[in-house]
Design a protein around this motif. Structure first.
Motif, PDB file in Angstrom:
ATOM      1  N   THR A 161      56.172  58.739  58.797  1.00 25.95           N
ATOM      2  CA  THR A 161      56.038  59.740  57.743  1.00 25.95           C
ATOM      3  C   THR A 161      54.583  59.973  57.352  1.00 25.95           C
ATOM      4  O   THR A 161      54.289  60.883  56.588  1.00 25.95           O
TER       5      THR A 161
ATOM      6  N   MET B   1      55.324  52.908  50.288  1.00 27.80           N
ATOM      7  CA  MET B   1      54.054  52.849  51.023  1.00 27.80           C
ATOM      8  C   MET B   1      53.062  51.952  50.295  1.00 27.80           C
ATOM      9  O   MET B   1      52.282  51.236  50.920  1.00 27.80           O
TER      10      MET B   1
ATOM     11  N   ASN C  99      54.279  56.893  45.815  1.00 27.93           N
ATOM     12  CA  ASN C  99      55.072  56.435  46.952  1.00 27.93           C
ATOM     13  C   ASN C  99      55.157  54.916  46.901  1.00 27.93           C
ATOM     14  O   ASN C  99      54.298  54.198  47.416  1.00 27.93           O
TER      15      ASN C  99
ATOM     16  N   MET D 133      53.616  48.600  51.271  1.00 21.50           N
ATOM     17  CA  MET D 133      53.140  48.359  52.632  1.00 21.50           C
ATOM     18  C   MET D 133      51.617  48.271  52.702  1.00 21.50           C
ATOM     19  O   MET D 133      51.049  48.043  53.772  1.00 21.50           O
TER      20      MET D 133
ATOM     21  N   ASP E 232      52.308  58.532  55.448  1.00 20.85           N
ATOM     22  CA  ASP E 232      52.163  58.681  54.007  1.00 20.85           C
ATOM     23  C   ASP E 232      50.771  58.366  53.499  1.00 20.85           C
ATOM     24  O   ASP E 232      50.483  57.224  53.181  1.00 20.85           O
TER      25      ASP E 232
ATOM     26  N   ALA F 269      51.689  48.118  58.930  1.00 14.97           N
ATOM     27  CA  ALA F 269      52.530  49.130  59.558  1.00 14.97           C
ATOM     28  C   ALA F 269      52.091  50.534  59.154  1.00 14.97           C
ATOM     29  O   ALA F 269      51.671  50.763  58.026  1.00 14.97           O
TER      30      ALA F 269
ATOM     31  N   PRO G   6      53.975  53.975  59.108  1.00 11.39           N
ATOM     32  CA  PRO G   6      55.255  54.648  59.340  1.00 11.39           C
ATOM     33  C   PRO G   6      55.057  56.068  59.869  1.00 11.39           C
ATOM     34  O   PRO G   6      53.979  56.645  59.719  1.00 11.39           O
TER      35      PRO G   6
END
Ligand SMILES: Nc1ncnc2c1ncn2[C@@H]1O[C@H](COP(=O)(O)OP(=O)(O)O)[C@@H](O)[C@H]1O
Ligand SMILES: [Mg+2]
Lengths: 295, 237
Positions: free
Chosen positions: B84, A176, A173, A179, B86, B80, B82
């Motif tokens: 989803t 992500m 991912n 992030m 993840d 953050a 999200p």
């Protein structure tokens, strides 16, 4: 047919195939893009060894130069072919990677020669030894040993280092992973560098079989790596290794069993088997990580 | 601390966020309410740098961070989570947490300390630390992604629908956790469908509709304004 001979052949060919496949899939896993210039990393490594062959350095140093240049060429692929168009479109990247591949090949044609150039090899590569009752080229044993060591290092890198774990996260991912504060460019450049390291290593083993380098030398390894990753599972690192050894098993079995006059059609038989495998498992033998959206 | 000015986000022809301005002061817990499709997640992801803002400004402590990459925002202290949720399913729980601290690789002692703190808050994560995160239940995954985001020691936390699809008892746990994060002084921007629970822990709230801010005010006022309920409760009674 001697079983020991057969196993040694499968392992040495499979070791080289597995390293080729890993080098391709490490980039594919993260970018979901095939680097068509991958084979040229092997070419760059081969020509580097040719160019330094008169230098009088010990062979290991020359081989090291070849590997370093393959890594540099890998990183250059990222900077020149991928990074400028990565955000734009998949098609653009595929075209630039093709263009980069052609550019490197033509540079070799133009500045070096279309004819084969000898690459320095240690005398050891042409020797044979008796091993468990069979006579086998030393370079096959070297290939097996190098493959084991490289796969070990690779697996340790991906399992136990911060960079390796970050790369695996980015492969499942990418958004992500960013992030988490993992820089996208670092991960991608690292993937290209590892790809170059594997290509450079493969180059020594691969060229060790023939002793020369030509501008088109990268095509066959690219094709092998591609087929191995497709049957092993494009999105899985272990899959690339499994695919490499399986393809070597198929090729070696055909070498041993096909009659002489059919041997030149070996690749046709290989591809037929590959198609059968894909009909049985369209996603490849090893499934990739569970979640897998593109960036 | 966080100042958003005339933010716009478009996906092709879809204008998801149309000129949103909002602010979150230091130590505040602010909730962003709105029906499905109002543009809450797009707003949050644009602040995090994960989605490109087509116009507008994002300021963090006065510095213009518009257009910063997600990795850059984390380094600047904005983490953050999200909607989803993840997790990295093939990596272990411990490795997921380790990744959350990617920006703090030079501070291993601090990272280990923080991980142990999260393990004491979420004993279940400690128990399962060597399992692949994909094996966790939805609630456990939610705890993991929040803990993972905290591993970067953020000064601002963006939370997108942390209670989505979770059992009521787990929802309570999540809100307890958000409350204690606020008490610890963390600045939080929360997106929630569970308006009642979110407003109960919030200082202020904004209500979004069709990409615009329709209302804002102290959480208690927003909670009391019955005419707003249809805006953020959607079709619910
Ligand atoms: N990746 C995307 N591509 C296209 N449209 C999207 C995307 N994400 C969200 N949208 C659209 O943008 C609008 C706002 O979505 P979103 O920000 O997820 O709202 P909310 O979080 O309030 O439910 C919706 O109309 C949604 O369909
Ligand atoms: Mg949403």
């Amino acid at each position: 047919m001697n079983p020991v001979q057969f196993v040694l052949d499968v392992l040495s060919l499979g070791g080289a195939y597995a390293l080729m496949a890993l080098g391709l899939v490490i980039v594919y896993g993260i970018l979901r893009l095939v680097n068509f210039a991958y084979g040229e990393l092997i070419m760059v490594s081969g020509y580097t060894m040719f160019l330094v062959s008169g230098s009088g350095f010990p062979w290991l140093v020359m081989a090291g130069c070849g590997v370093v240049m393959a890594i540099a060429a890998g990183i250059a692929t990222d900077y020149l072919a991928f990074r400028p168009v990565r955000a734009k479109s998949v098609t653009a990247v595929l075209i630039t990677s093709f263009a980069f591949s052609t550019l490197l090949q033509n540079a070799a044609l133009l500045f070096i020669s279309p004819r084969p150039r000898a690459v320095p090899l240690p005398e050891l590569f042409s020797r044979t030894v008796e091993f468990a009752g069979v006579i086998t080229p030393v370079r096959n044993l070297i290939t097996i040993a190098v493959a084991v060591v490289m796969l070990g290092i690779f697996s340790w890198l991906m399992r136990s280092t911060a960079l390796g774990i970050a790369m695996r996260a980015a492969a499942t991912n990418f958004r992500m992973a960013r992030m988490m504060g993992i820089p996208a460019n670092l991960i991608i450049s690292a993937a290209f560098a590892i790809s170059g390291l594997l290509a450079g290593t493969v180059a020594i083993l691969w060229i060790g079989r023939i002793g020369t380098v030509v501008p088109g030398i990268g095509l066959e390894p690219l094709l092998i790596a591609f087929i191995a990753t497709v049957i092993g599972g494009m999105r899985s690192l272990p899959g690339a290794v499994v695919g490499g050894f399986l393809l070597a098993l198929i090729d070696t079995s055909l070498n041993y069993t096909l009659p002489q006059d059919l041997l030149k059609f070996r690749d046709a038989f290989t591809f037929s088997l590959v198609i059968l495998i894909l009909l049985w498992r369209p996603e490849g033998i090893v499934r990739g990580p569970a979640s897998g959206q593109r960036t | 601390m966080l100042d958003i000015e005339s933010l716009e986000v478009s996906y092709g022809a879809v204008r998801a966020v149309r000129g949103v301005s909002l602010g979150v002061r230091k130590g505040e817990l602010v909730t962003l309410l709105g029906a499905n499709g109002a543009g809450k997640s797009s707003t949050l992801m644009a602040i995090a740098g994960a989605v490109r803002a087509t116009a507008g400004r994002v300021r963090l402590d006065g510095a213009d961070v518009t257009g910063a990459t997600p990795e850059n925002m984390v380094r600047r202290g904005v983490a953050a989570v999200p909607e989803t949720r993840d997790v990295f399913p093939d990596l272990t729980v411990a490795q997921n947490l380790q990744l959350g601290a990617f920006t703090r690789r030079r501070d291993q002692a601090g990272v280990i300390h923080d991980r142990e703190t999260h393990f004491t808050h979420f004993p279940i994560l400690a128990e399962r630390q060597h399992l692949p995160a994909g094996n966790l239940s939805g609630g456990e995954q939610q705890m993991l992604v929040i803990a993972r985001a905290l591993m970067s020691r953020p000064s601002v936390l963006l939370l997108d629908e942390p209670s989505l699809g979770l059992a009521p008892i787990v929802v309570d746990q999540i809100f307890d956790m958000i409350g204690s994060l606020k008490d610890s002084g963390l600045t939080i921007l929360l997106v929630e469908q569970n308006a009642a629970k979110a407003l109960a822990v919030s200082d202020r709230a904004y209500v979004m509709r069709l990409g615009r801010i329709e209302a804002e005010g102290p959480a208690s006022e927003i909670a009391a304004a019955t005419e707003l309920k249809s805006l953020y409760l959607g079709a619910e009674p």
